[in-house]
Design a protein around this motif. Sequence first.
Motif, PDB file in Angstrom:
ATOM      1  N   ALA A  51     -42.250  25.948 -24.360  1.00 29.92           N
ATOM      2  CA  ALA A  51     -43.105  25.447 -25.435  1.00 29.92           C
ATOM      3  C   ALA A  51     -42.378  25.504 -26.771  1.00 29.92           C
ATOM      4  CB  ALA A  51     -44.403  26.249 -25.503  1.00 29.92           C
ATOM      5  N   ALA A  52     -41.648  26.587 -27.033  1.00 31.25           N
ATOM      6  CA  ALA A  52     -40.913  26.720 -28.292  1.00 31.25           C
ATOM      7  C   ALA A  52     -39.827  25.661 -28.412  1.00 31.25           C
ATOM      8  CB  ALA A  52     -40.300  28.119 -28.386  1.00 31.25           C
ATOM      9  N   SER A  53     -39.136  25.387 -27.329  1.00 32.49           N
ATOM     10  CA  SER A  53     -38.089  24.363 -27.334  1.00 32.49           C
ATOM     11  C   SER A  53     -38.685  22.981 -27.586  1.00 32.49           C
ATOM     12  CB  SER A  53     -37.331  24.381 -26.010  1.00 32.49           C
ATOM     13  OG  SER A  53     -36.380  23.353 -25.955  1.00 32.49           O
ATOM     14  N   SER A  54     -39.798  22.708 -26.917  1.00 33.18           N
ATOM     15  CA  SER A  54     -40.472  21.421 -27.109  1.00 33.18           C
ATOM     16  C   SER A  54     -41.001  21.284 -28.530  1.00 33.18           C
ATOM     17  CB  SER A  54     -41.620  21.290 -26.098  1.00 33.18           C
ATOM     18  OG  SER A  54     -42.275  20.050 -26.243  1.00 33.18           O
ATOM     19  N   GLU A  55     -41.480  22.386 -29.107  1.00 31.05           N
ATOM     20  CA  GLU A  55     -41.992  22.375 -30.481  1.00 31.05           C
ATOM     21  C   GLU A  55     -40.880  22.002 -31.461  1.00 31.05           C
ATOM     22  OE1 GLU A  55     -44.978  25.074 -33.108  1.00 31.05           O
ATOM     23  OE2 GLU A  55     -43.339  26.145 -32.145  1.00 31.05           O
ATOM     24  N   THR A  56     -39.690  22.531 -31.251  1.00 31.89           N
ATOM     25  CA  THR A  56     -38.548  22.208 -32.116  1.00 31.89           C
ATOM     26  C   THR A  56     -38.218  20.723 -32.055  1.00 31.89           C
ATOM     27  OG1 THR A  56     -37.627  24.417 -31.798  1.00 31.89           O
ATOM     28  CG2 THR A  56     -36.128  22.715 -32.589  1.00 31.89           C
ATOM     29  N   ARG A  57     -38.287  20.154 -30.857  1.00 34.65           N
ATOM     30  CA  ARG A  57     -38.003  18.712 -30.714  1.00 34.65           C
ATOM     31  C   ARG A  57     -39.059  17.877 -31.432  1.00 34.65           C
ATOM     32  NH1 ARG A  57     -36.926  20.365 -25.371  1.00 34.65           N
ATOM     33  NH2 ARG A  57     -38.871  19.402 -24.631  1.00 34.65           N
ATOM     34  N   VAL A  58     -40.320  18.306 -31.382  1.00 35.89           N
ATOM     35  CA  VAL A  58     -41.378  17.600 -32.110  1.00 35.89           C
ATOM     36  C   VAL A  58     -41.095  17.629 -33.611  1.00 35.89           C
ATOM     37  CG1 VAL A  58     -43.819  17.675 -32.773  1.00 35.89           C
ATOM     38  CG2 VAL A  58     -43.178  17.964 -30.376  1.00 35.89           C
ATOM     39  N   GLU A  59     -40.742  18.795 -34.133  1.00 35.31           N
ATOM     40  CA  GLU A  59     -40.456  18.931 -35.566  1.00 35.31           C
ATOM     41  C   GLU A  59     -39.320  18.011 -35.983  1.00 35.31           C
ATOM     42  OE1 GLU A  59     -39.732  23.031 -36.513  1.00 35.31           O
ATOM     43  OE2 GLU A  59     -41.471  23.711 -35.389  1.00 35.31           O
ATOM     44  N   ALA A  61     -38.194  15.239 -34.493  1.00 33.14           N
ATOM     45  CA  ALA A  61     -38.566  13.830 -34.360  1.00 33.14           C
ATOM     46  C   ALA A  61     -39.496  13.401 -35.488  1.00 33.14           C
ATOM     47  CB  ALA A  61     -39.229  13.595 -33.000  1.00 33.14           C
ATOM     48  N   VAL A  62     -40.451  14.261 -35.839  1.00 27.22           N
ATOM     49  CA  VAL A  62     -41.405  13.941 -36.908  1.00 27.22           C
ATOM     50  C   VAL A  62     -40.702  13.901 -38.256  1.00 27.22           C
ATOM     51  CG1 VAL A  62     -43.408  14.810 -38.174  1.00 27.22           C
ATOM     52  CG2 VAL A  62     -43.429  14.802 -35.678  1.00 27.22           C
ATOM     53  N   ARG A  63     -39.768  14.807 -38.475  1.00 24.69           N
ATOM     54  CA  ARG A  63     -39.038  14.815 -39.746  1.00 24.69           C
ATOM     55  C   ARG A  63     -38.242  13.520 -39.939  1.00 24.69           C
ATOM     56  NH1 ARG A  63     -37.013  19.490 -39.232  1.00 24.69           N
ATOM     57  NH2 ARG A  63     -38.662  20.595 -40.357  1.00 24.69           N
ATOM     58  N   LEU A  95     -38.482  -0.961 -38.995  1.00 20.01           N
ATOM     59  CA  LEU A  95     -37.848   0.291 -39.376  1.00 20.01           C
ATOM     60  C   LEU A  95     -38.203   1.424 -38.407  1.00 20.01           C
ATOM     61  CD1 LEU A  95     -36.110   1.588 -41.673  1.00 20.01           C
ATOM     62  CD2 LEU A  95     -38.263   2.207 -42.786  1.00 20.01           C
ATOM     63  N   LEU A  96     -39.449   1.425 -37.919  1.00 22.04           N
ATOM     64  CA  LEU A  96     -39.918   2.527 -37.085  1.00 22.04           C
ATOM     65  C   LEU A  96     -39.884   2.224 -35.595  1.00 22.04           C
ATOM     66  CD1 LEU A  96     -43.058   3.699 -39.143  1.00 22.04           C
ATOM     67  CD2 LEU A  96     -40.653   4.279 -39.483  1.00 22.04           C
ATOM     68  N   SER A  97     -39.385   1.082 -35.235  1.00 22.65           N
ATOM     69  CA  SER A  97     -39.461   0.628 -33.842  1.00 22.65           C
ATOM     70  C   SER A  97     -38.799   1.591 -32.857  1.00 22.65           C
ATOM     71  CB  SER A  97     -38.828  -0.765 -33.702  1.00 22.65           C
ATOM     72  OG  SER A  97     -37.465  -0.729 -34.123  1.00 22.65           O
ATOM     73  N   GLN A  98     -37.746   2.258 -33.284  1.00 22.21           N
ATOM     74  CA  GLN A  98     -37.056   3.168 -32.378  1.00 22.21           C
ATOM     75  C   GLN A  98     -37.603   4.595 -32.443  1.00 22.21           C
ATOM     76  OE1 GLN A  98     -32.873   2.929 -33.263  1.00 22.21           O
ATOM     77  NE2 GLN A  98     -32.612   0.977 -32.186  1.00 22.21           N
ATOM     78  N   GLN A  99     -38.031   5.025 -33.609  1.00 22.68           N
ATOM     79  CA  GLN A  99     -38.441   6.426 -33.774  1.00 22.68           C
ATOM     80  C   GLN A  99     -39.860   6.703 -33.271  1.00 22.68           C
ATOM     81  OE1 GLN A  99     -36.277   8.631 -34.517  1.00 22.68           O
ATOM     82  NE2 GLN A  99     -37.651  10.401 -34.492  1.00 22.68           N
ATOM     83  N   LEU A 100     -40.772   5.738 -33.401  1.00 20.71           N
ATOM     84  CA  LEU A 100     -42.146   5.966 -32.970  1.00 20.71           C
ATOM     85  C   LEU A 100     -42.249   6.318 -31.484  1.00 20.71           C
ATOM     86  CD1 LEU A 100     -44.137   3.286 -34.997  1.00 20.71           C
ATOM     87  CD2 LEU A 100     -44.427   5.773 -35.114  1.00 20.71           C
ATOM     88  N   PRO A 101     -41.565   5.609 -30.581  1.00 16.65           N
ATOM     89  CA  PRO A 101     -41.630   5.997 -29.161  1.00 16.65           C
ATOM     90  C   PRO A 101     -41.082   7.400 -28.908  1.00 16.65           C
ATOM     91  CG  PRO A 101     -40.771   3.765 -29.387  1.00 16.65           C
ATOM     92  CD  PRO A 101     -40.815   4.348 -30.764  1.00 16.65           C
ATOM     93  N   ILE A 102     -40.089   7.805 -29.684  1.00 18.10           N
ATOM     94  CA  ILE A 102     -39.526   9.150 -29.509  1.00 18.10           C
ATOM     95  C   ILE A 102     -40.561  10.206 -29.889  1.00 18.10           C
ATOM     96  CG2 ILE A 102     -37.764  10.760 -30.346  1.00 18.10           C
ATOM     97  CD1 ILE A 102     -35.907   8.369 -30.733  1.00 18.10           C
ATOM     98  N   GLU A 106     -42.280  13.025 -27.441  1.00 18.94           N
ATOM     99  CA  GLU A 106     -42.169  14.458 -27.710  1.00 18.94           C
ATOM    100  C   GLU A 106     -43.543  15.113 -27.832  1.00 18.94           C
ATOM    101  OE1 GLU A 106     -39.653  16.072 -27.286  1.00 18.94           O
ATOM    102  OE2 GLU A 106     -38.037  14.613 -27.448  1.00 18.94           O
ATOM    103  N   LEU A 107     -44.506  14.401 -28.405  1.00 17.85           N
ATOM    104  CA  LEU A 107     -45.865  14.935 -28.483  1.00 17.85           C
ATOM    105  C   LEU A 107     -46.443  15.132 -27.087  1.00 17.85           C
ATOM    106  CD1 LEU A 107     -47.428  12.876 -31.435  1.00 17.85           C
ATOM    107  CD2 LEU A 107     -46.628  15.235 -31.487  1.00 17.85           C
TER     108      LEU A 107
END
Length: 862
Positions: A51-59, A61-63, A95-102, A106-107
């Motif tokens: 969970a901690a590792s996944s949380e870091t990936r969410v942070e 990606a969102v940033r 602009l967001l086409s690639q980042q939104l799916p990521i 991750e969520l």
Amino acid sequence: MAYAAILSLKQIMKLLSHSEEMFIYDELPNLNSFLETIQCLPSSMIATVDAASSETRVEDAVRKLEDLIDSHLAKQRTLFKSERSIHGQISLTLLLSQQLPIVKQELTSYLISLKIADKDQQQQQIRYCFSSSDYSSIRNQQTLVGLDEQLKRLKKSIWHSTSRLFVTSVVGMTGIGKTTLVKHLFYSDPSVEEEFEPRLFVHVGPQYNRLEEILALVLDQLGVIPSDELLREDRDYLDNQLSEALSNKKYLIVLEDVWTDVYVWHKLERNGFPDNGKGSRVIIISQIQTIDHSLPKPNVFLLPLLTDDQSWKLLRQAAFTSEDKCSRELEKIGKKIARNCEGLPAAILQVGENLRGKSFQEWKTLSENEDPLVITGDGNTPLSKALYFSYMMLPQYLKLCFLYMAVFPKHYAIFRSKLIKIWVAEGFLDRHVRTSNAEETAGEYLDLLIGRSVVLSEKQTSIDIEKTKKCRLHFTFRSLCVNEAKSEKFFHILKKYTDCTPENLTSQERLCVHNNVVLAFTQVHEWMESVPDAQSLLCFGPKQPYPIVFPLNFRLLKILDALAIRLYEVPHQLLALVHLTYLAITCDGELPNSISRLSNLEVLIFCQHHNIKLPNGPVFLPVEIWHMHKLKQLYCMGFDVPPPPPDDSHLENLLTLSGVSAHSCTMEVLSRIPNLQRIGVRIESAHDSMETFSFSSHFSSIYEEFESFKCIVVNPNLGSQVVHCFPFFPVYIKKICLSGCGFPWKKMEVIALLPTLRVLKLRWYAFCGSVWKTNDLQFPWLNYLLLEDLDIVHWESVGEQFPCLSHVIIRHCYKLENIPDQLESVTLVEVDDCSPSFVKKMREWRSIDGDEAKIHSSSTDL
């Protein structure tokens, strides 16, 4: 933290157009459900490695998504308005086409990891859990230092004359001595052993938080094994089993370390155990303070921190054996160390254990440290584990707010109003899920933190004594928060030159300057430019007497609190910080017209280094202030709100206006601020004798309901009445504060008949004259009264009065000789530095309940 990252993302999305914002919500349909899923989860549940590792990936990606949105907003600001609507969403989509799916992926992955962790939730809680006895046993057979009075009260509740079941709650922060107190009564009092049978001491813990689970633990100690089949079929099965096991017995049951929600807590207190009319008693030990004010106060024991003398006594017991001697020099240092422990017994005992057998120099070194203990999440001491467990049990939405409180320096007075505004500006309150306005929700969060005994209440508000006006963190919790924030890069404290190096500043979102001197270094400015993504910059002093250059290259900055920094003028870089929602600065100049560029500002606090009243009349803020429609609080000492422009501009969200003069209170201005709730007016009588309360006729005609009216007459002419027209107040007003007005007491009748007035504060000759007469038709709801620096001699009354008055403070009224007999029904009377004869009389005063007045006097012979 993933929760904080998503809240930040939602806040920056608010700056997009409606169609652009909806586009992102369509692409991230799980955004709000994600928040709803994790906001109430304790940190102990999401502390697994996966969970901690996944949380870091969410942070991460969102940033990245936030950076892309910000670059889009920056580009949009360079376009004409017509071009924005045409190209805006197309540009954002590409602009967001690639980042939104990521982000979406991750969520989803994070929620899956939480479901896996949910299967192991109980084991996670047990991993962090321990018995309070782990550190209460440090005392061994030492005396109950500082708990004598509490022990007497607890015994009194046990031996209460009632034959009905009596439930007592012993509550307070970790390490304050709850279990030690109750165990002393339970195990060391022979009369308890003789009187009660059975006697059960049941450790509960957080893994048992349902009423049925707690009752099953009690039955287990009674030797009753419930039938699983009957338990599923009969809702009353446990109650019946408990009633049968305890029938015709005078029992004493202690439930230690109870963690439940408010609903279960109340059921435990009211009907969790059978009342067989034998005088049975139940004691609940918990960090969680009940918030049900219908329960009698004698039922709840909120343990206090130790005094300085008690702290030294306990430290001396812990650090020395009976054969050891303590020199006068060592005692002086020891008392300082004890004082630095801030009255927490477990901290004092731990420090004493650490000091046992140490040299004089080691004692001296410890006394010079900011804190006598360092508390970290991986600490091995019982106290560290206890504090960390309290922290890990906080749900995500409270964890953010709790961590944030450590941005303030040690011993900093944290006021409720400021804390709430900063929490809201930070975006810690998810507007999707809240049921009331943001400020009310933030206030509820603070009350919950106090109720969980992780935040200490220092002073209550006068308008509602159940709410905290000023609070603080105990040094142990503050130490833990600072270390946790450092590991999670939640905020970074700049106190010395080495704190400002690039390796320390990298990826920091919040910078807290506890020593403004570091900002005088050019090198520090250059290093701070390496963190352009910082969202908060907080400068808490010491105040600088000379203007300095200030780094302002933070393009995502939402909060700038720099009242302790003196600026020559408003920096032009400041006007480019379009994300600002909270701005507090001290400046020698005036606000520029372009201040309206900061269209997202909700709080604007603008102070001058020297507030000099010019003889040419009022100094107005720029008229563009009327275009800042999101403003909720405006504090502008020495400036006034200008007449509104010809258009239909309103400050419809403005709730608080302070620091202004009567020139801001015209019908023209007030009619454009329809939802104003609080106002603070300063009248400079020495410079403008024409200022009066004539504006109040407009004020009372526009607002029917109002929260707070405050008026200060600066440099009043005490030889005559200063204000030539008595004010008209809104009919339904809650709080009035007046200073220097010089009204005659007969005018008090206007205020006395206000039907909802709860707080009245009169300072510095607010009213003049030797006699104040009151009668039984006045002040029907007044709860709090302050009389300070008045020339009153006699306070006379007729009939039954003050039916709701509970708190009276009389301060520096040197001529006052008496108070009305009707004040005997008041819960608390405080007398601070009045005449010797009046103080002597008040020492003999008693309320109907036998309470004494609290006396504070600078005279040594009293």
